[in-house]
Design an enzyme around this catalytic site. Sequence first.
Site, mmCIF file in Angstrom:
data_model
loop_
_atom_site.group_PDB
_atom_site.id
_atom_site.type_symbol
_atom_site.label_atom_id
_atom_site.label_comp_id
_atom_site.label_asym_id
_atom_site.label_seq_id
_atom_site.Cartn_x
_atom_site.Cartn_y
_atom_site.Cartn_z
ATOM 1 N N HIS A 180 1.001 -3.354 10.119
ATOM 2 C CA HIS A 180 0.820 -4.159 11.333
ATOM 3 C C HIS A 180 2.148 -4.788 11.746
ATOM 4 O O HIS A 180 2.458 -4.864 12.933
ATOM 5 C CB HIS A 180 -0.188 -5.296 11.097
ATOM 6 C CG HIS A 180 -1.611 -4.908 11.279
ATOM 7 N ND1 HIS A 180 -2.149 -4.593 12.505
ATOM 8 C CD2 HIS A 180 -2.620 -4.784 10.390
ATOM 9 C CE1 HIS A 180 -3.438 -4.305 12.359
ATOM 10 N NE2 HIS A 180 -3.751 -4.398 11.078
ATOM 11 N N ASP A 194 -6.244 -0.230 2.346
ATOM 12 C CA ASP A 194 -6.422 -0.634 3.743
ATOM 13 C C ASP A 194 -5.215 -0.147 4.546
ATOM 14 O O ASP A 194 -4.073 -0.479 4.231
ATOM 15 C CB ASP A 194 -6.562 -2.154 3.828
ATOM 16 C CG ASP A 194 -7.192 -2.604 5.131
ATOM 17 O OD1 ASP A 194 -6.812 -2.065 6.193
ATOM 18 O OD2 ASP A 194 -8.052 -3.497 5.094
ATOM 19 N N SER A 222 -11.134 -3.091 10.043
ATOM 20 C CA SER A 222 -11.471 -3.026 8.618
ATOM 21 C C SER A 222 -12.893 -3.471 8.333
ATOM 22 O O SER A 222 -13.485 -3.040 7.344
ATOM 23 C CB SER A 222 -10.492 -3.880 7.810
ATOM 24 O OG SER A 222 -9.207 -3.327 7.912
ATOM 25 N N GLU A 224 -9.489 -3.072 -3.721
ATOM 26 C CA GLU A 224 -8.764 -2.857 -2.465
ATOM 27 C C GLU A 224 -7.269 -3.152 -2.587
ATOM 28 O O GLU A 224 -6.876 -4.199 -3.112
ATOM 29 C CB GLU A 224 -9.333 -3.766 -1.357
ATOM 30 C CG GLU A 224 -8.639 -3.507 -0.017
ATOM 31 C CD GLU A 224 -8.832 -4.598 1.014
ATOM 32 O OE1 GLU A 224 -9.216 -5.721 0.653
ATOM 33 O OE2 GLU A 224 -8.550 -4.312 2.193
ATOM 34 N N ASP A 264 -2.002 -2.291 4.941
ATOM 35 C CA ASP A 264 -2.357 -2.564 6.341
ATOM 36 C C ASP A 264 -1.470 -3.647 6.949
ATOM 37 O O ASP A 264 -0.948 -3.487 8.057
ATOM 38 C CB ASP A 264 -3.833 -2.982 6.388
ATOM 39 C CG ASP A 264 -4.290 -3.388 7.762
ATOM 40 O OD1 ASP A 264 -4.342 -2.516 8.646
ATOM 41 O OD2 ASP A 264 -4.613 -4.585 7.957
ATOM 42 N N ASP A 267 -9.792 2.785 4.999
ATOM 43 C CA ASP A 267 -10.699 2.463 6.107
ATOM 44 C C ASP A 267 -10.186 3.019 7.434
ATOM 45 O O ASP A 267 -10.944 3.326 8.341
ATOM 46 C CB ASP A 267 -10.941 0.951 6.186
ATOM 47 C CG ASP A 267 -9.652 0.126 6.102
ATOM 48 O OD1 ASP A 267 -8.546 0.715 5.975
ATOM 49 O OD2 ASP A 267 -9.762 -1.104 6.172
ATOM 50 N N HIS A 268 -8.851 3.152 7.531
ATOM 51 C CA HIS A 268 -8.188 3.669 8.741
ATOM 52 C C HIS A 268 -6.704 3.730 8.460
ATOM 53 O O HIS A 268 -6.255 3.193 7.445
ATOM 54 C CB HIS A 268 -8.441 2.745 9.949
ATOM 55 C CG HIS A 268 -8.096 1.321 9.642
ATOM 56 N ND1 HIS A 268 -6.787 0.880 9.521
ATOM 57 C CD2 HIS A 268 -8.865 0.243 9.366
ATOM 58 C CE1 HIS A 268 -6.781 -0.387 9.201
ATOM 59 N NE2 HIS A 268 -8.028 -0.816 9.080
ATOM 60 N N THR A 272 -12.655 -6.382 4.129
ATOM 61 C CA THR A 272 -12.978 -5.241 3.264
ATOM 62 C C THR A 272 -13.905 -5.622 2.107
ATOM 63 O O THR A 272 -14.994 -5.052 1.984
ATOM 64 C CB THR A 272 -11.689 -4.546 2.782
ATOM 65 O OG1 THR A 272 -10.840 -4.316 3.909
ATOM 66 C CG2 THR A 272 -11.989 -3.240 2.079
#
Length: 372
Positions: free
Chosen positions: A265, A42, A83, A256, A261, A303-304, A136
Amino acid sequence: MKQLVFLLTAFVFGFQSNRTAAVYQAPEPAKTPKNIILMIGDGMGLAQVTAGLYAQPEGLNLERFPATGLIKTHSAKNLITDSAAGATAFACGCKTYNGAIGMTAQKKPCYTILEEAEAFGLATGLVTSSSITHATPAAFIAHARDRTYMEEIAAYFLKTDIDLFVGGGMHYFTDRATDSRNLIRELVEKGYVTGDFTQKPLAQYSPDPQQPFVWFSALKEPESVVDGRDYLPLAARLAPEFLARRSDKGFFLMIEGAQIDWACHSNKDTMAVQEMLDFDRAIGEVLRFAEQDGNTLVIVTADHETGGMALLRGADRKSLKIKFTTDYHTPVLVPVFAYGPGAEQFNGLYDNTDIYFKMRALFGFPPGEEAR
Ligand code: MG
Ligand code: ZN
């Protein structure tokens, strides 16, 4: 080797012109996998991969993949996905709205590859370093209008005969505000063996594949790897062995690395690198299984990207400095790595939804059921 034997056979019999003895060998069909393991980092963009790679003297397991691609991650109406929409693209093959869990852009439930694998008699599993109800993993098993409906998402783990799941979020199964159900008791009644971090660590379990297995790593969100979380590589070792023994038809497993992620953040560079390395250790475990098995396709993607991570020269010529340009996701292309039968199909630049269609075609599921 087979070709060589065939040539030698043809050569020998050809000169004897003994037609009845000629052996015909049909060409081998293109190899397809029996098992697929989809691994999602993620927020894992190329900068996150690069930062992990240069932080590790021996390099990354990701360098062992023969096929690489890039995917476009935008959601139905947003250039920048979240996500939930990102995972739904992998799970169902549809671009949807941000926040959607296993739902189309029209807010209709979409049939996921995990549900379909289960219907065809394959074993299925979900493993994550977040809560198991987080966007996710949720998008592979649940159908909810919004990712924040954690208790609604938890109830879906009783609706699909998933064979194994490992992650946090125990609270949403047992201390529910929306109803008084105890979903762990219901799982046990359904035949599951359940365990959690308050009883003993995952390392002390050796689950019997005669019964489906669940282990909860936290009441809500598991701690970060820098604070001591250590179960993700372990679960990545345990899950494929377990699922392979659950069904002789094969399995679908999603693993995952959730907190790359979260680190990005909050613009925490050390945490981002350590989460990347932890995810890569999980990748190493999965690759070891796939190498021995020979019938397993491993796909690693994201996912990004998160944080708009930029890599600059550090204090000296050999070190890196990480800078973040945002505290949210970015629309930059993210990498895909593939190993095993069908891996070559993941080369190139394509849409995140194509991951779903490629996996489904490689499983040989009949057309017509997708995005139901
Ligand atoms: Mg996630
Ligand atoms: Zn995020």
